[in-house]
Design an enzyme around this catalytic site. Structure first.
Site, PDB file in Angstrom:
ATOM      1  N   CYS A 132       1.027   2.172  12.343  1.00  0.00           N
ATOM      2  CA  CYS A 132       2.200   3.030  12.156  1.00  0.00           C
ATOM      3  C   CYS A 132       2.278   4.132  13.208  1.00  0.00           C
ATOM      4  O   CYS A 132       3.354   4.622  13.492  1.00  0.00           O
ATOM      5  CB  CYS A 132       2.163   3.658  10.776  1.00  0.00           C
ATOM      6  SG  CYS A 132       1.587   2.531   9.528  1.00  0.00           S
ATOM      7  N   GLN A 160      -7.802  -0.495   3.102  1.00  0.00           N
ATOM      8  CA  GLN A 160      -8.650  -1.083   4.149  1.00  0.00           C
ATOM      9  C   GLN A 160      -9.952  -1.666   3.614  1.00  0.00           C
ATOM     10  O   GLN A 160     -10.693  -2.300   4.359  1.00  0.00           O
ATOM     11  CB  GLN A 160      -8.956  -0.037   5.243  1.00  0.00           C
ATOM     12  CG  GLN A 160      -7.754   0.291   6.114  1.00  0.00           C
ATOM     13  CD  GLN A 160      -7.289  -0.865   6.994  1.00  0.00           C
ATOM     14  OE1 GLN A 160      -8.024  -1.805   7.274  1.00  0.00           O
ATOM     15  NE2 GLN A 160      -6.037  -0.826   7.426  1.00  0.00           N
ATOM     16  N   ASN A 208      -8.370   3.713   8.144  1.00  0.00           N
ATOM     17  CA  ASN A 208      -7.760   2.588   8.850  1.00  0.00           C
ATOM     18  C   ASN A 208      -7.955   2.651  10.356  1.00  0.00           C
ATOM     19  O   ASN A 208      -7.875   1.653  11.036  1.00  0.00           O
ATOM     20  CB  ASN A 208      -6.263   2.515   8.535  1.00  0.00           C
ATOM     21  CG  ASN A 208      -5.590   3.855   8.626  1.00  0.00           C
ATOM     22  OD1 ASN A 208      -5.931   4.792   7.904  1.00  0.00           O
ATOM     23  ND2 ASN A 208      -4.629   3.968   9.523  1.00  0.00           N
ATOM     24  N   GLY A 259       0.810  -1.218   0.000  1.00  0.00           N
ATOM     25  CA  GLY A 259       0.000   0.000   0.000  1.00  0.00           C
ATOM     26  C   GLY A 259       0.842   1.267   0.000  1.00  0.00           C
ATOM     27  O   GLY A 259       0.520   2.252  -0.680  1.00  0.00           O
ATOM     28  N   THR A 260       1.921   1.252   0.754  1.00  0.00           N
ATOM     29  CA  THR A 260       2.750   2.457   0.856  1.00  0.00           C
ATOM     30  C   THR A 260       3.337   2.822  -0.500  1.00  0.00           C
ATOM     31  O   THR A 260       3.279   3.983  -0.923  1.00  0.00           O
ATOM     32  CB  THR A 260       3.872   2.239   1.897  1.00  0.00           C
ATOM     33  OG1 THR A 260       3.250   1.943   3.158  1.00  0.00           O
ATOM     34  CG2 THR A 260       4.756   3.466   2.041  1.00  0.00           C
ATOM     35  N   SER A 281      -3.387  -3.594  -0.731  1.00  0.00           N
ATOM     36  CA  SER A 281      -2.260  -4.285  -0.111  1.00  0.00           C
ATOM     37  C   SER A 281      -2.705  -5.668   0.354  1.00  0.00           C
ATOM     38  O   SER A 281      -3.705  -5.801   1.072  1.00  0.00           O
ATOM     39  CB  SER A 281      -1.796  -3.454   1.092  1.00  0.00           C
ATOM     40  OG  SER A 281      -0.767  -4.126   1.757  1.00  0.00           O
ATOM     41  N   ALA A 282      -1.951  -6.717  -0.051  1.00  0.00           N
ATOM     42  CA  ALA A 282      -2.393  -8.099   0.172  1.00  0.00           C
ATOM     43  C   ALA A 282      -2.485  -8.488   1.650  1.00  0.00           C
ATOM     44  O   ALA A 282      -3.343  -9.274   2.030  1.00  0.00           O
ATOM     45  CB  ALA A 282      -1.450  -9.055  -0.552  1.00  0.00           C
TER      46      ALA A 282
HETATM   47  N1  PLP Z   1      -3.091   2.848   3.535  1.00  0.00           N
HETATM   48  C1  PLP Z   1      -3.866   2.434   4.539  1.00  0.00           C
HETATM   49  C2  PLP Z   1      -5.246   2.974   4.668  1.00  0.00           C
HETATM   50  C3  PLP Z   1      -3.395   1.493   5.459  1.00  0.00           C
HETATM   51  O1  PLP Z   1      -4.159   1.091   6.461  1.00  0.00           O
HETATM   52  C4  PLP Z   1      -2.066   1.008   5.312  1.00  0.00           C
HETATM   53  C5  PLP Z   1      -1.487   0.076   6.313  1.00  0.00           C
HETATM   54  O2  PLP Z   1      -1.821   0.100   7.480  1.00  0.00           O
HETATM   55  C6  PLP Z   1      -1.301   1.474   4.230  1.00  0.00           C
HETATM   56  C7  PLP Z   1      -1.838   2.395   3.364  1.00  0.00           C
HETATM   57  C8  PLP Z   1       0.101   0.968   4.000  1.00  0.00           C
HETATM   58  O3  PLP Z   1       0.052  -0.301   3.421  1.00  0.00           O
HETATM   59  P1  PLP Z   1       1.319  -1.291   3.504  1.00  0.00           P
HETATM   60  O4  PLP Z   1       1.384  -1.782   4.908  1.00  0.00           O
HETATM   61  O5  PLP Z   1       0.993  -2.389   2.527  1.00  0.00           O
HETATM   62  O6  PLP Z   1       2.499  -0.509   3.076  1.00  0.00           O
END
Ligand code: PLP
Length: 395
Positions: free
Chosen positions: A326, A180, A152, A72-73, A200-201
């Protein structure tokens, strides 16, 4: 160790055994690089193509619009930085919300340092964006909107389709962070009216470190990673074949179980809330009561800190979170709760419980048995808790 009661599925989920089984051969037996032309590589390339087609079916797009990433990031970073760079000559204004995940929030802050201007639309007390605020934020130089699908922390689901219509009318590119919602609620990129969508998987019982960016055909976006010509020259790096196969398997399973999972989790979540409300004074729900994910319950308790509740619950074998994964560990109150108008001292006393496939009725009973005494104990020790002044604030 006794059984762990895991109520933090928004942070991550365990990979489904079927997902792990589907991934295994691609680690060592079928280890070929899908960019090579001999048979070993070709079978990996076929597996990649199959995964792309599975994702395309799940989010109703064509396979060529699916780009695999490291999660996701990366998808969020790529969508925002890539679109901003590609469209900078047209304009330098971006519209986003005040409750985005850090992956979007900090990317927009980085873009501000590079000369882009960002409008962050507010949310109401339930965490909902008003689409009209997005319309009002438009300027002639607006090039991109990024509004998350579901939050999230509080689970509020945004009116993405309405914002999508507004974006289309204005001819502005629209990205949504669906990390999410992917695998949890049905996604159809045309119905949502989005041009870019991140997933994100590991949030839907797939492996960690793999995700995707949906990109509508003809979208102008520069690569984030330069190197080999993978992903049609737009995202370099040898493909994570086991991860991608796992992502597709997890999405396929999630599609088949989505309705049943939601129908099982929502009543458990409601039971959890009714039990908490009945046994703990001065406890309130965060998030929109109606437009929310079926698995999410976010509460705030006066007079205590989220961190101390998490540690005491951990001693009882229960995993919960006080904000996003995070932000846990940071002493800053959640920017999401602050944006919803919750005072900093109450935002500190928030707790997020996110249910999942492993959650049982017994887990909820156990939580309801152990949590109220923990709250009572922490409040007894709290310098800011007093029965007389409590509960001034109501939902
Ligand atoms: N975006 C949202 C809404 C998330 O909840 C998260 C992870 O908690 C991310 C992005 C980041 O995803 P990833 O952990 O796959 O980098």
């Amino acid at each position: 160790m006794n059984k762990v009661i895991y109520l933090d599925h928004a942070a991550t989920t365990p990979a489904d055994p079927e997902v792990v089984a589907a991934m295994l051969p691609w680690h060592s037996q079928e280890f070929g690089n899908p960019s090579t032309v001999y048979s070993l590589g070709l079978s990996a390339a076929e597996a990649l193509q199959e995964a792309r087609e599975t994702v395309a079916r799940a989010i109703v797009c064509s396979p060529e619009e699916v780009y695999f990433t490291s999660g996701g990031t990366e998808s969020d970073n790529w969508a925002l930085k890539g679109a901003a760079d590609a469209l900078a000559a047209k304009g330098k204004h971006i519209v986003t919300s005040s409750i985005e995940h850090h992956a979007v929030l900090e990317t927009t802050e980085y873009l501000e340092k590079r000369g882009f201007e960002v409008t962050r639309v507010p949310v109401d007390s339930g965490g909902l964006v008003d689409p009209e605020d997005v319309r009002r934020a438009f300027r002639p130089d607006t090039i991109l909107i990024s509004i998350m699908h579901a939050n999230n922390e509080v689970g509020t689901i945004q009116p993405i389709a309405e914002i999508g219509r507004i974006a289309k009318e204005a001819g502005v590119l629209f990205h949504t962070d669906a990390v999410q919602t992917g695998g949890k609620i049905p996604l159809d990129v045309d119905a949502l009216g989005v041009d870019l969508l991140s997933m994100s998987a590991h949030k839907f019982y797939g492996p960690k470190g793999v995700g995707l960016l949906y990109m509508r055909k003809k979208t102008k976006i520069t690569p984030l990673l330069h190197g080999g010509g993978q992903e049609r020259g737009r995202r370099a790096g040898t493909h994570n074949v086991p991860g991608i196969v796992g992502l597709a398997k997890a999405l396929e399973l999630a599609g088949a179980r989505m309705a049943a999972d939601a129908a099982r989790e929502a009543p458990l979540r409601d039971k959890l809330w009714s039990g908490l409300e009945a046994s703990i004074p001065c406890i309130f729900q965060n998030g929109d009561p109606e437009h929310r994910l079926p698995c999410n319950l976010n509460v705030r308790l006066e007079g205590i800190e989220g961190e101390s509740m998490i540690l005491m619950l951990d001693m009882e074998g229960i995993c919960v979170s006080s904000g996003s994964a995070c932000t846990t560990g940071s002493l800053e109150p959640s920017h999401v709760l602050l944006a919803m108008g919750i005072p900093a001292e109450n935002a500190h006393g928030s707790l997020r419980m996110t249910l999942g496939r492993s959650t049982t009725d017994k887990d909820i009973d156990y939580f309801l048995e152990v949590f109220p005494p923990i709250v009572a104990r922490l409040r007894e020790m709290s310098p800011v808790w007093c029965d007389r002044c409590a509960c001034k604030q109501r939902n």
